[in-house]
Design an enzyme around this catalytic site. Sequence first.
Site, PDB file in Angstrom:
ATOM      1  CD  GLU A 121      -3.317  -1.722   2.521  1.00  0.00           C
ATOM      2  OE1 GLU A 121      -2.912  -0.624   3.407  1.00  0.00           O
ATOM      3  OE2 GLU A 121      -3.998  -2.022   2.255  1.00  0.00           O
ATOM      4  CG  HIS A 244      -9.381   6.320   2.485  1.00  0.00           C
ATOM      5  ND1 HIS A 244      -8.952   6.130   1.534  1.00  0.00           N
ATOM      6  CD2 HIS A 244      -8.611   5.551   3.495  1.00  0.00           C
ATOM      7  CE1 HIS A 244      -8.206   5.231   1.014  1.00  0.00           C
ATOM      8  NE2 HIS A 244      -8.169   4.673   2.325  1.00  0.00           N
ATOM      9  NE  ARG A 290      -4.574   5.595   3.653  1.00  0.00           N
ATOM     10  CZ  ARG A 290      -5.115   4.883   4.867  1.00  0.00           C
ATOM     11  NH1 ARG A 290      -4.643   5.344   6.047  1.00  0.00           N
ATOM     12  NH2 ARG A 290      -5.034   3.251   4.662  1.00  0.00           N
ATOM     13  CG  HIS A 351      -9.392   7.053   6.561  1.00  0.00           C
ATOM     14  ND1 HIS A 351     -10.637   6.005   6.943  1.00  0.00           N
ATOM     15  CD2 HIS A 351      -8.424   6.103   6.890  1.00  0.00           C
ATOM     16  CE1 HIS A 351      -9.996   4.824   6.513  1.00  0.00           C
ATOM     17  NE2 HIS A 351      -8.858   4.826   7.147  1.00  0.00           N
ATOM     18  NE  ARG A 386      -4.383   5.323   9.487  1.00  0.00           N
ATOM     19  CZ  ARG A 386      -4.685   4.312   8.726  1.00  0.00           C
ATOM     20  NH1 ARG A 386      -4.150   3.216   8.927  1.00  0.00           N
ATOM     21  NH2 ARG A 386      -5.545   4.753   8.137  1.00  0.00           N
TER      22      ARG A 386
END
Length: 536
Positions: A121, A244, A290, A351, A386
């Site tokens: 990811e 997100h 992100r 998110h 994060r």
Amino acid sequence: MTQGLEHRTDALIIGSGAAGLTLAIKLADFAKVIVIAKSKLKDGSTYYAQGGVAAVFDEDDSIDSHVEDTLIAGAGLCDRNSVHFTASHARDALEWLIGQGAHFDQETGSDGQHRYHLTREGGHSHRRILHSADATGKEIQLTLQQQARLHPNITVLEGFNAVDLITAKKLDKSQSDRVVGAYVLNRASGQVETVRANFVTLATGGASKVYQYSSNPDVASGDGIAMAWRAGCRVANMEFNQFHPTCLFHPDARNFLLTEALRGEGAQLKRPDGTRFMPGIDPREELAPRDIVARAIDYEMKRLGADCMYLDISHKPAEFITKHFPTIYERCLELGIDITTSAIPVVPAAHYTCGGVMTDLNGATDLPGLYAIGEVAYTGLHGANRMASNSILECLVFARAAANAIVEQLDAAKDRPELPLPHWDESQVVDSDEHVVIAHNWHELRLFMWDYVGIVRTDKRLQRALRRVEMLEAEIRQYYSNFKISNDLLELRNLVQVAELIIRCAMERKESRGLHFTLDYPELSSDPAPTILSPR
């Protein structure tokens, strides 16, 4: 267990996701535990997590690599000790979870050996994400629930809202301060009950419900952060709210998240005309962290006046898509979108709360006896952003650490003299005759937080937001003092408090870093530090 409206236990855990249930299971061999869930046991964020959990299982990967990737994603604000602590305990935590019965996808290697299928990811330099198709959180939640319900020392109370923490100093000013329990609202009876506990742990998740658009379930209303603040605990880095990049844009599925693993497996972000835009933004393209991807989508939407952008994985074989993303495939198909042949409309949505209640590496807060684990906590792991699939990992690692710390103190706590806990007094309040006040303030709060404290900020927007949140706080204080409490009132009270903390942290950060981007200070500071607020 119950004496009138007072419950007694060794440890009270507020929250029933991966963090809360892991702690409960680890403690239950040594202590009596009560777990309270605001709604059903599974209705937190863990159940809905799609992507997976990051840990080093590949022989070509390393803990040092996981650490460095996390530090890079955190944009210079991670605490290296916390990152190393988490990464180095990751595999043990996952193997413990597997031992509890959790199943993760496997594959057969060229040598004929079975191994875990690891996906990749954004921000990760290796494939290190263990997953259960695209419903990893559901697998973890149901596994932990089953174990918790089987243990005789764990009592689960569903449909209970935590109202506030009870501290020794509130009861007797001569006492050394520590947590001694909590008031909780029994939503079925409408009565506030008391829980006496030597240890209380906040595992209440984040505060994304403060924004108009969120990928989170309805319970993510910042309760633990607000309660800890009112009890005298510091909070940190509340300005870093992760949006997100890819939430499904559809009127019938406003909270449906499209996992980052889609982009990890080759999905591309496109404009309405079908052209890609991430290659011109970042060399990592769709696998950039992100914050970068969310800002890019937000920019393209505003530049083009478009309602959404598109995520396209239809160039992959249909069998591959339906095998790896069955949940997303089926949900989209229900809404008339076949992801094997069509692009998916997406928008960013609030998110994850990267800041929270300050803790040490055992999850201990500033208030003795009070712990905070999971998204509610600020451990230093996430910094200014994060990294994907470090969230459930943090829940598991810090829950296990908190359990070890609490077990060491159980005997000493039992020898401590008990303080009388007063029952909740609602003799001076009445039933509300104007529920519209809560609904109106709720809508106003979430709208101005989205408009003024969202993906892109300015000093003027933050000042406007602060003026409005201060007015709401005054109104809600008066309302709270005069009327009987309800779920909606408690959540609104907590969200308004958390909104103020987010705004004040954002106003203190005079730079753009990670998830905090302001047009007035677009450059990075040369000497970054966490933003810490203290109620004392």
